[in-house]
Scaffold this motif. Structure first.
Motif, mmCIF file in Angstrom:
data_model
loop_
_atom_site.group_PDB
_atom_site.id
_atom_site.type_symbol
_atom_site.label_atom_id
_atom_site.label_comp_id
_atom_site.label_asym_id
_atom_site.label_seq_id
_atom_site.Cartn_x
_atom_site.Cartn_y
_atom_site.Cartn_z
ATOM 1 N N LYS A 23 0.829 -1.201 0.000
ATOM 2 C CA LYS A 23 0.000 0.000 0.000
ATOM 3 C C LYS A 23 0.870 1.260 0.000
ATOM 4 C CE LYS A 23 -4.148 -1.860 2.082
ATOM 5 N NZ LYS A 23 -5.168 -1.700 3.118
ATOM 6 N N ALA A 24 2.035 1.166 0.627
ATOM 7 C CA ALA A 24 2.942 2.317 0.650
ATOM 8 C C ALA A 24 3.411 2.654 -0.769
ATOM 9 C CB ALA A 24 4.137 2.022 1.551
ATOM 10 N N VAL A 25 3.786 1.646 -1.545
ATOM 11 C CA VAL A 25 4.195 1.876 -2.937
ATOM 12 C C VAL A 25 3.002 2.408 -3.733
ATOM 13 C CG1 VAL A 25 4.979 0.774 -5.070
ATOM 14 C CG2 VAL A 25 6.095 0.218 -2.900
ATOM 15 N N GLN A 26 1.808 1.881 -3.478
ATOM 16 C CA GLN A 26 0.609 2.379 -4.159
ATOM 17 C C GLN A 26 0.416 3.860 -3.869
ATOM 18 O OE1 GLN A 26 -1.685 0.797 -6.401
ATOM 19 N NE2 GLN A 26 -2.048 2.977 -6.662
ATOM 20 N N HIS A 27 0.640 4.269 -2.637
ATOM 21 C CA HIS A 27 0.499 5.687 -2.277
ATOM 22 C C HIS A 27 1.522 6.543 -3.040
ATOM 23 C CE1 HIS A 27 -0.604 9.159 0.051
ATOM 24 N NE2 HIS A 27 0.658 9.316 0.436
ATOM 25 N N GLY A 28 2.768 6.081 -3.098
ATOM 26 C CA GLY A 28 3.788 6.804 -3.869
ATOM 27 C C GLY A 28 3.413 6.886 -5.343
ATOM 28 N N LEU A 29 2.878 5.800 -5.874
ATOM 29 C CA LEU A 29 2.437 5.769 -7.268
ATOM 30 C C LEU A 29 1.273 6.731 -7.482
ATOM 31 C CD1 LEU A 29 2.905 4.392 -9.983
ATOM 32 C CD2 LEU A 29 1.452 2.524 -9.213
ATOM 33 N N ASP A 30 0.360 6.809 -6.517
ATOM 34 C CA ASP A 30 -0.765 7.750 -6.607
ATOM 35 C C ASP A 30 -0.266 9.193 -6.657
ATOM 36 O OD1 ASP A 30 -2.539 5.619 -6.526
ATOM 37 O OD2 ASP A 30 -3.038 5.893 -4.398
ATOM 38 N N ILE A 31 0.724 9.519 -5.837
ATOM 39 C CA ILE A 31 1.304 10.872 -5.840
ATOM 40 C C ILE A 31 1.918 11.170 -7.202
ATOM 41 C CG2 ILE A 31 3.170 12.300 -4.895
ATOM 42 C CD1 ILE A 31 2.686 10.835 -2.204
ATOM 43 N N PHE A 32 2.688 10.214 -7.713
ATOM 44 C CA PHE A 32 3.337 10.402 -9.009
ATOM 45 C C PHE A 32 2.301 10.587 -10.119
ATOM 46 C CE2 PHE A 32 5.351 8.926 -12.910
ATOM 47 C CZ PHE A 32 6.470 9.748 -12.921
ATOM 48 N N CYS A 33 1.265 9.750 -10.132
ATOM 49 C CA CYS A 33 0.219 9.851 -11.165
ATOM 50 C C CYS A 33 -0.540 11.164 -11.050
ATOM 51 C CB CYS A 33 -0.745 8.669 -11.055
ATOM 52 S SG CYS A 33 -0.032 7.103 -11.596
ATOM 53 N N ARG A 34 -0.795 11.614 -9.822
ATOM 54 C CA ARG A 34 -1.469 12.896 -9.631
ATOM 55 C C ARG A 34 -0.654 14.029 -10.245
ATOM 56 N NH1 ARG A 34 -0.674 14.912 -4.002
ATOM 57 N NH2 ARG A 34 1.252 15.520 -5.042
ATOM 58 N N ASP A 35 0.650 14.010 -9.984
ATOM 59 C CA ASP A 35 1.504 15.069 -10.516
ATOM 60 C C ASP A 35 1.652 14.981 -12.033
ATOM 61 O OD1 ASP A 35 1.699 15.956 -7.966
ATOM 62 O OD2 ASP A 35 3.821 15.490 -7.702
ATOM 63 N N MET A 36 1.708 13.772 -12.572
ATOM 64 C CA MET A 36 1.753 13.636 -14.040
ATOM 65 C C MET A 36 0.475 14.180 -14.657
ATOM 66 S SD MET A 36 3.725 10.177 -15.223
ATOM 67 C CE MET A 36 3.496 10.592 -16.939
ATOM 68 N N LEU A 100 10.451 7.344 -6.982
ATOM 69 C CA LEU A 100 9.296 8.055 -7.568
ATOM 70 C C LEU A 100 9.256 9.501 -7.114
ATOM 71 C CD1 LEU A 100 6.413 5.437 -7.316
ATOM 72 C CD2 LEU A 100 7.282 6.506 -9.402
ATOM 73 N N LEU A 101 9.498 9.733 -5.828
ATOM 74 C CA LEU A 101 9.449 11.099 -5.317
ATOM 75 C C LEU A 101 10.573 11.956 -5.887
ATOM 76 C CD1 LEU A 101 8.384 10.467 -1.616
ATOM 77 C CD2 LEU A 101 6.972 11.252 -3.526
ATOM 78 N N TYR A 102 11.718 11.326 -6.182
ATOM 79 C CA TYR A 102 12.799 12.048 -6.858
ATOM 80 C C TYR A 102 12.311 12.555 -8.219
ATOM 81 C CZ TYR A 102 17.135 12.985 -9.299
ATOM 82 O OH TYR A 102 18.121 13.583 -10.027
ATOM 83 N N LEU A 103 11.611 11.695 -8.948
ATOM 84 C CA LEU A 103 11.074 12.129 -10.245
ATOM 85 C C LEU A 103 10.027 13.218 -10.085
ATOM 86 C CD1 LEU A 103 10.696 8.842 -12.309
ATOM 87 C CD2 LEU A 103 12.462 10.588 -12.469
ATOM 88 N N VAL A 104 9.158 13.085 -9.065
ATOM 89 C CA VAL A 104 8.124 14.098 -8.838
ATOM 90 C C VAL A 104 8.760 15.469 -8.661
ATOM 91 C CG1 VAL A 104 6.433 14.901 -7.125
ATOM 92 C CG2 VAL A 104 6.359 12.544 -7.911
ATOM 93 N N ARG A 105 9.864 15.528 -7.936
ATOM 94 C CA ARG A 105 10.549 16.815 -7.731
ATOM 95 C C ARG A 105 11.056 17.407 -9.034
ATOM 96 N NH1 ARG A 105 15.229 15.938 -3.852
ATOM 97 N NH2 ARG A 105 15.907 17.776 -4.981
ATOM 98 N N HIS A 106 11.284 16.576 -10.054
ATOM 99 C CA HIS A 106 11.901 17.057 -11.282
ATOM 100 C C HIS A 106 10.969 17.079 -12.489
ATOM 101 C CE1 HIS A 106 15.310 16.007 -8.719
ATOM 102 N NE2 HIS A 106 15.887 17.024 -9.321
ATOM 103 N N ILE A 107 9.686 16.840 -12.273
ATOM 104 C CA ILE A 107 8.733 16.923 -13.402
ATOM 105 C C ILE A 107 8.463 18.386 -13.686
ATOM 106 C CG2 ILE A 107 6.369 16.523 -14.158
ATOM 107 C CD1 ILE A 107 6.333 13.936 -12.720
#
Length: 107
Positions: A23-36, A100-107
């Motif tokens: 579920k933790a990875v799912q949450h990180g994936l949700d954050i990434f998808c939201r930002d994309m 994933l969060l590293y990528l979120v910072r750089h999108i």
């Protein structure tokens, strides 16, 4: 072979997560998808690797262990279908999330 191509994270990028993840990875994936979705105006496809560049999420294999908990590495390659892949390989759940969060910072 790269053939002079560059990997580009775009609205056509497909996310290919592990078959089973927490579920933790799912949450990180949700954050990434939201930002994309915010950046590109549409929700990214998940598991449909038939077209577009691929963002693959994996757990590090034992023979490729990163040696430290919570670590990750990002590598780029062309898969057997000649699609460009950015792979985030995490030592554990937090490694994948931090990648994933590293990528979120750089999108």
């Amino acid at each position: 072979m790269w053939k002079g191509q560059y990997y580009r994270l775009t609205e056509h990028t497909v996310i290919d997560p592990p078959r089973e993840y927490s579920k933790a990875v799912q949450h990180g994936l949700d954050i990434f998808c939201r930002d994309m979705t915010i950046v590109f105006g549409k929700e990214p496809k998940i598991h449909d690797t038939s077209s577009g560049s691929i963002l693959r999420l994996t757990y590090a294999a034992k023979e490729e262990s990163l040696g430290r908990p919570e670590s990750y590495q990002i590598k780029f390659y062309e898969d057997v279908d000649q699609q460009l892949v950015m792979e985030i390989s995490g030592e554990d759940d937090l490694g994948i999330i931090y990648g994933l969060l590293y990528l979120v910072r750089h999108i």
